[in-house]
Design an enzyme around this catalytic site. Sequence first.
Site, PDB file in Angstrom:
ATOM      1  N   LYS A  80       0.336  14.175 -16.113  1.00 42.73           N
ATOM      2  CA  LYS A  80       0.880  12.832 -15.897  1.00 42.73           C
ATOM      3  C   LYS A  80       1.008  12.134 -17.238  1.00 42.73           C
ATOM      4  CE  LYS A  80       1.948   9.869 -12.520  1.00 42.73           C
ATOM      5  NZ  LYS A  80       2.598  10.123 -11.248  1.00 42.73           N
ATOM      6  N   GLY A 181       4.164  -2.912  -0.360  1.00 46.50           N
ATOM      7  CA  GLY A 181       5.049  -2.554  -1.477  1.00 46.50           C
ATOM      8  C   GLY A 181       6.357  -1.973  -0.956  1.00 46.50           C
ATOM      9  N   VAL A 182       7.447  -2.730  -1.170  1.00 47.34           N
ATOM     10  CA  VAL A 182       8.749  -2.245  -0.698  1.00 47.34           C
ATOM     11  C   VAL A 182       9.643  -1.944  -1.902  1.00 47.34           C
ATOM     12  CG1 VAL A 182       8.723  -3.180   1.625  1.00 47.34           C
ATOM     13  CG2 VAL A 182       9.406  -4.667  -0.265  1.00 47.34           C
ATOM     14  N   GLY A 183       9.117  -1.118  -2.799  1.00 44.85           N
ATOM     15  CA  GLY A 183       9.871  -0.686  -3.970  1.00 44.85           C
ATOM     16  C   GLY A 183      10.694   0.536  -3.618  1.00 44.85           C
ATOM     17  N   VAL A 185      10.002   3.720  -2.914  1.00 45.17           N
ATOM     18  CA  VAL A 185       9.587   4.508  -1.745  1.00 45.17           C
ATOM     19  C   VAL A 185       9.484   3.630  -0.503  1.00 45.17           C
ATOM     20  CG1 VAL A 185       7.802   6.000  -0.775  1.00 45.17           C
ATOM     21  CG2 VAL A 185       8.291   6.106  -3.220  1.00 45.17           C
TER      22      VAL A 185
HETATM   23  P1  NAD Z   1       7.916   0.938  -7.249  1.00 46.20           P
HETATM   24  O1  NAD Z   1       7.421   0.341  -8.498  1.00 46.20           O
HETATM   25  O2  NAD Z   1       9.371   1.117  -7.049  1.00 46.20           O
HETATM   26  O3  NAD Z   1       7.379   0.097  -5.988  1.00 46.20           O
HETATM   27  C1  NAD Z   1       6.095  -0.430  -5.909  1.00 46.20           C
HETATM   28  C2  NAD Z   1       6.229  -1.780  -5.215  1.00 46.20           C
HETATM   29  O4  NAD Z   1       4.920  -2.287  -4.973  1.00 46.20           O
HETATM   30  C3  NAD Z   1       6.962  -2.813  -6.068  1.00 46.20           C
HETATM   31  O5  NAD Z   1       7.958  -3.455  -5.287  1.00 46.20           O
HETATM   32  C4  NAD Z   1       5.859  -3.788  -6.485  1.00 46.20           C
HETATM   33  O6  NAD Z   1       6.308  -5.107  -6.663  1.00 46.20           O
HETATM   34  C5  NAD Z   1       4.931  -3.674  -5.278  1.00 46.20           C
HETATM   35  N1  NAD Z   1       3.569  -4.138  -5.508  1.00 46.20           N
HETATM   36  C6  NAD Z   1       2.809  -4.059  -6.634  1.00 46.20           C
HETATM   37  N2  NAD Z   1       1.616  -4.622  -6.424  1.00 46.20           N
HETATM   38  C7  NAD Z   1       1.613  -5.046  -5.142  1.00 46.20           C
HETATM   39  C8  NAD Z   1       0.662  -5.702  -4.319  1.00 46.20           C
HETATM   40  N3  NAD Z   1      -0.550  -6.043  -4.770  1.00 46.20           N
HETATM   41  N4  NAD Z   1       0.995  -5.999  -3.027  1.00 46.20           N
HETATM   42  C9  NAD Z   1       2.203  -5.672  -2.548  1.00 46.20           C
HETATM   43  N5  NAD Z   1       3.156  -5.052  -3.287  1.00 46.20           N
HETATM   44  C10 NAD Z   1       2.859  -4.757  -4.549  1.00 46.20           C
HETATM   45  O7  NAD Z   1       7.141   2.324  -7.073  1.00 46.20           O
HETATM   46  P2  NAD Z   1       7.502   3.527  -6.107  1.00 46.20           P
HETATM   47  O8  NAD Z   1       8.253   4.555  -6.871  1.00 46.20           O
HETATM   48  O9  NAD Z   1       8.051   2.991  -4.828  1.00 46.20           O
HETATM   49  O10 NAD Z   1       6.045   4.146  -5.851  1.00 46.20           O
HETATM   50  C11 NAD Z   1       5.114   3.486  -5.004  1.00 46.20           C
HETATM   51  C12 NAD Z   1       3.792   4.256  -5.012  1.00 46.20           C
HETATM   52  O11 NAD Z   1       4.013   5.590  -4.562  1.00 46.20           O
HETATM   53  C13 NAD Z   1       3.132   4.406  -6.395  1.00 46.20           C
HETATM   54  O12 NAD Z   1       1.740   4.410  -6.261  1.00 46.20           O
HETATM   55  C14 NAD Z   1       3.602   5.766  -6.870  1.00 46.20           C
HETATM   56  O13 NAD Z   1       2.734   6.330  -7.814  1.00 46.20           O
HETATM   57  C15 NAD Z   1       3.575   6.507  -5.561  1.00 46.20           C
HETATM   58  N6  NAD Z   1       4.465   7.658  -5.549  1.00 46.20           N
HETATM   59  C16 NAD Z   1       5.787   7.498  -5.786  1.00 46.20           C
HETATM   60  C17 NAD Z   1       6.626   8.616  -5.755  1.00 46.20           C
HETATM   61  C18 NAD Z   1       8.109   8.465  -5.949  1.00 46.20           C
HETATM   62  O14 NAD Z   1       8.832   9.428  -5.619  1.00 46.20           O
HETATM   63  N7  NAD Z   1       8.598   7.342  -6.425  1.00 46.20           N
HETATM   64  C19 NAD Z   1       6.088   9.879  -5.499  1.00 46.20           C
HETATM   65  C20 NAD Z   1       4.724  10.003  -5.243  1.00 46.20           C
HETATM   66  C21 NAD Z   1       3.915   8.882  -5.276  1.00 46.20           C
END
Ligand code: NAD
Length: 349
Positions: A80, A181-183, A185
């Site tokens: 990582k 978290g609605v990012g 994923v």
């Molecule tokens: P992202 O940054 O696009 O989305 C994360 C969301 O969480 C953001 O909208 C952020 O504002 C929100 N957030 C942060 N702190 C918060 C809180 N306290 N309360 C509510 N919302 C909050 O990230 P992502 O790519 O969607 O990944 C999300 C999680 O999944 C991470 O932990 C990442 O490591 C894990 N993950 C992602 C992938 C991938 O394919 N993107 C794969 C495996 C694991």
Amino acid sequence: MGVFDHAEFDNHESLHYFQDESSGLHAIIAVHSTALGPAAGGCRRWTYASDADALTDALRLSRGMTYKNAVAGLRFGGGKAVILASKNAPKSPRLFAAYGRAVNSLGGRYITAEDVGCSVEDMRHVREQTEFVSGLPQSGSSAGGDPSPWTALGCYQGIQAAVESRLGADSLSGIRVAVQGVGHVGLHLCRLLHEAGAELIVADVNEDNLALVRSELPVTEVAPSKLLYTDVDVLAPCALGNVLTSSTIPKIRAKVIAGAANNQLATAKDGERLAKRDILYAPDYVINAGGIISVAGEYYGSSSEDEVRADVCRIRERLQTIFDEAKSSGRPTNELADELARNLVAAGR
Ligand code: NAD
């Protein structure tokens, strides 16, 4: 600070620190294991309170990648990268080019991709400097591109398995799911859950991301501080790690915890705490492997999109096996998953 006696140090093969004056890059790449293949795992760009926090994150996340890749049956070890975000190092093509050179200097021991704080676009700049990057858009029916929709699909499969196992429901219709978290994923997951008839409760600290989900789907919004404790069937952590702790677990009302975030448990003991409360926990690195399965298909150039889809859908069976074993043995799901991962890595050595 000490590394070899660090609480999160787990016989990591190597740790690499990079800095680039012109772009401001400060990055750490942790290679946990190459026993099953090159160490693969995304790059997180985050504002850390200290360098020590960044190191802790890199150590934990890289070990998680070893376990994730092993359980998903991929020819990848675990690694990582973390880029320390700061005012002096704004996101820029130059920053990611410098990061790409850093990755390249490891000669393929580490394969990078996007994670929190990075995008497909950023990886294009990395690709200009190194071939050891995946998660870039592909042409035709080849696997690849943004891993997030695949991660969401795997989580959706895992939620189905968990709901069946814990609640005895064979459909998600009417099931209440709280998505933290609605990012990248979380949004995709909400779409899939909505299509399946689930009721969505969401929270985010980013107003733009909330506005997007609100414009598309019927969601109930709650304050980020309340989301974990909402009265729901399923809690899907899709933000950051360390959300399941000795202080949050007693207040959680969901019967199932199944989401994408890495390192959801603050400590392994928290898995035991969940089991004691009869909350079924889908081990994070098992349920969130969809993205890396796509990344592997792209990197090795061996899979079509349909094959990646079939592989991601196997997450459901994998979790079912863990849930069944947890029921029959009374052991926490995280312990069973860790044991499986360690055995697979040992067998690959
Ligand atoms: P992202 O940054 O696009 O989305 C994360 C969301 O969480 C953001 O909208 C952020 O504002 C929100 N957030 C942060 N702190 C918060 C809180 N306290 N309360 C509510 N919302 C909050 O990230 P992502 O790519 O969607 O990944 C999300 C999680 O999944 C991470 O932990 C990442 O490591 C894990 N993950 C992602 C992938 C991938 O394919 N993107 C794969 C495996 C694991």
